[in-house]
Every structure is written in C-alpha cells, then in structure tokens.
Design an enzyme around this catalytic site. Sequence first.
Site, short mmCIF file in Angstrom:
data_model
loop_
_atom_site.label_atom_id
_atom_site.label_comp_id
_atom_site.label_asym_id
_atom_site.label_seq_id
_atom_site.Cartn_x
_atom_site.Cartn_y
_atom_site.Cartn_z
N ALA A 136 -11.59 2.47 4.70
CA ALA A 136 -10.93 1.57 3.85
C ALA A 136 -9.95 2.41 2.86
O ALA A 136 -10.07 3.58 2.52
CB ALA A 136 -11.47 0.25 3.34
N HIS A 137 -9.22 1.70 2.41
CA HIS A 137 -7.87 2.28 1.39
C HIS A 137 -8.51 3.00 0.20
O HIS A 137 -9.66 2.37 -0.43
CB HIS A 137 -6.88 1.44 0.90
N ASN A 138 -7.92 4.03 -0.24
CA ASN A 138 -8.78 4.69 -1.38
C ASN A 138 -10.03 5.60 -1.36
O ASN A 138 -10.46 6.16 -2.35
CB ASN A 138 -8.69 3.75 -2.68
N GLN A 174 0.92 -1.32 0.05
CA GLN A 174 0.12 -0.04 -0.03
C GLN A 174 0.83 1.24 0.02
O GLN A 174 1.44 1.68 0.91
CB GLN A 174 -0.90 0.06 1.33
#
Length: 351
Positions: A239-241, A198
């Site tokens: 969460a990511h993004n 990540q």
Amino acid sequence: MTVTMTLGQLAEALGATLKGSEALQITGLATLQEAGPGQLSFLANKQYRKYLDNCQAAAVLLQAADAEGFAGNALIVADPYLAYARISHLFDPKPKAVAGIHPSAVVAEDAQVDASASIGPFVVIESGARIGANVSIGAHCVIGARCVVGEGGWLAPRVTLYHDVTIGKRVVIQSGAVIGGEGFGFANEKGVWRKIAQIGGVTIGDDVEIGVNTAVDRGALSDTRIADGVKLDNQIQIAHNVQIGEHTAMAACVGISGSTRIGKHCTIAGGVGMVGHIDVCDNVFVSGMTMVTRSITEPGAYSSGTAMQPLADWRKSAARIRQLDDMSKRLQQLEKRVDTVTSGGQPTSEG
C-alpha cells in the site's frame, strides 16, 4: 535453446572440487529423482539423501560429507543450493532480448531509450521516461510519464508503470504487476468518502524482483520505497507510503497496509497481513497467515496462525476458545474459594 558445458567448466565457474570426468558433458539440470544422463542435480536437503544412491544424474552437486562413498561424478561445494542457483542461469532457456524498438511500439518524442534496450511489440513509453542500457521491456508494457528504468532491467509482458516511478538497476518485474497505482486514500465527510490525490511516486532500488500480479501503490505525499535486493512473490499488495528495507523477502499473497515500515533482512511468509502505521525491525521472520497488528521491535520469529489439525479436533478447539472467558471467570471464583479454605477464613499474607 540447448546449452552444453563440461563438468570441468562448471567446476571452474563454481570454484568446486571435481570428482570424476572433467570432459563429461552437461546439458541441463534436474532433481535427484528425475535427472538422467547429461543432467546435473544437487543435494541440498537431507530429506532427499535417500534418492542419492539410485540417482541417474551425470553428476551431482554435493557437500564433502555427502560425497564420501558416492560412486558417481560430483562437484563438491560448501553450499549445493547456492551453487545450483549460480549455474541455473547458464541453462536458462528464456529467449534473449534483441536491441531495438519494435515498429508497433509508441514512444514519446522526448522519451530517452538507450540504443541497447529492447522494446517489444505494442509497448507504450510516455513523455519524459528514461530507459537505461540493456533494459528489456516485453510486449504491451506501459511506461508512464517521467518513469526511469535502470540499466539491465527486465519487464515481462503487460507490466504497467504509472507516472513517476523510479526503478534501479537489474530489476525484474513479472507479468501483470502494477507499480505506482493510486493508493487507497479517502477522507470521510459526514459518511461520504472524498478522494485524496496520491501525489507521491514509487522508488525501487537495485536487484529487486517483483512477482506476477503484484501491486505497489504510489505514496500519498512522499514515495513508497522498496530498497535494494527486496524480493516480492506473486499477488502481493504493497500500500501507499510503505517502506521495505534491504534484502527483505515476501512470499505470495502478503498484504502490507499503508505507511508500515519493514526493516532489512526480514522474511514474510505467504498470506501474512500487516495493519498500517506500524514498524517491523530488521531480521524478523513472520510465519504464514499471521496477522501483524502491532509493531515488532525485537528480531526473531513471530506467528499468530493456528496449526493444521484434523477437522473434528479443530472444531473442539474452536468451541473451547469460545468458552475461555467463562472458564476464566469460573477459575477466578475457584481460586477465591481455595484461598478461603487454605487460610482458614483469614486474609492471606498477600492481601
């Protein structure tokens, strides 16, 4: 810490119309039911109007209509709840930060810490980090490499910022929050999960608040972004993004899956879950415990929850839900029979 202000001073601070004694001393805030002499209260919800006449508060924040006939001292304002919010900071007993770096803190040689910042016991500030003016960082916080904490930020004890997290001005982060942890990214190779690095970061705007034990994961490639004025309650997973627009608020235990984008001025109630890779437009309200499985393209209120009812009734409803498919088939068969009878056995004009 005890603060004393006169009713006249509070009226001036709020731009309120004063009804009563200007010299009356106010030492704190309380609810209509609990307020006593020296305390200021407010009436913002009509369901509490019944407590006003017997209220023992020194004064009450009221709208003009509620002030009519009220015998006590009052500050008359357009929005009592907003007025209460503004003056609550005047009576906040939270200890004030003192500028300086505690001797037990570990600060990298190339980290930049403004002289007006307060760095508490056992804080770790890693290489390349920058701490702005009047920032307060509580005990046992970790500020990762190359992080930026903007002017006026307040981090409660035990906040963790992983590397490459950028935080704007006047951001509040409560204890246990983790910003910039690795997003949940894996590729499946013949049944085996292979980790995806990540390599994005997290960017947080100005005037954001993040609650206790909330997690904001770093982006897989580009940054996870939280815009100005966003308010996140306790135990939320971002969460990511994920992208969250200006002045959106989320209550406790919300979960937002990866790469979902949420617009401006949205309100997401407690326990809502959103799947990944969807878009939510501006000015959306989502009720508690709703599961959002597709994009929302029109402003408005949305829900997928089942309202509370007595257990016995709920069990009956749940049993009927299981029968819906069978009931639908039977209804279709019945419609065909009715069609046949009413048409005299001849095809109807509709086919």
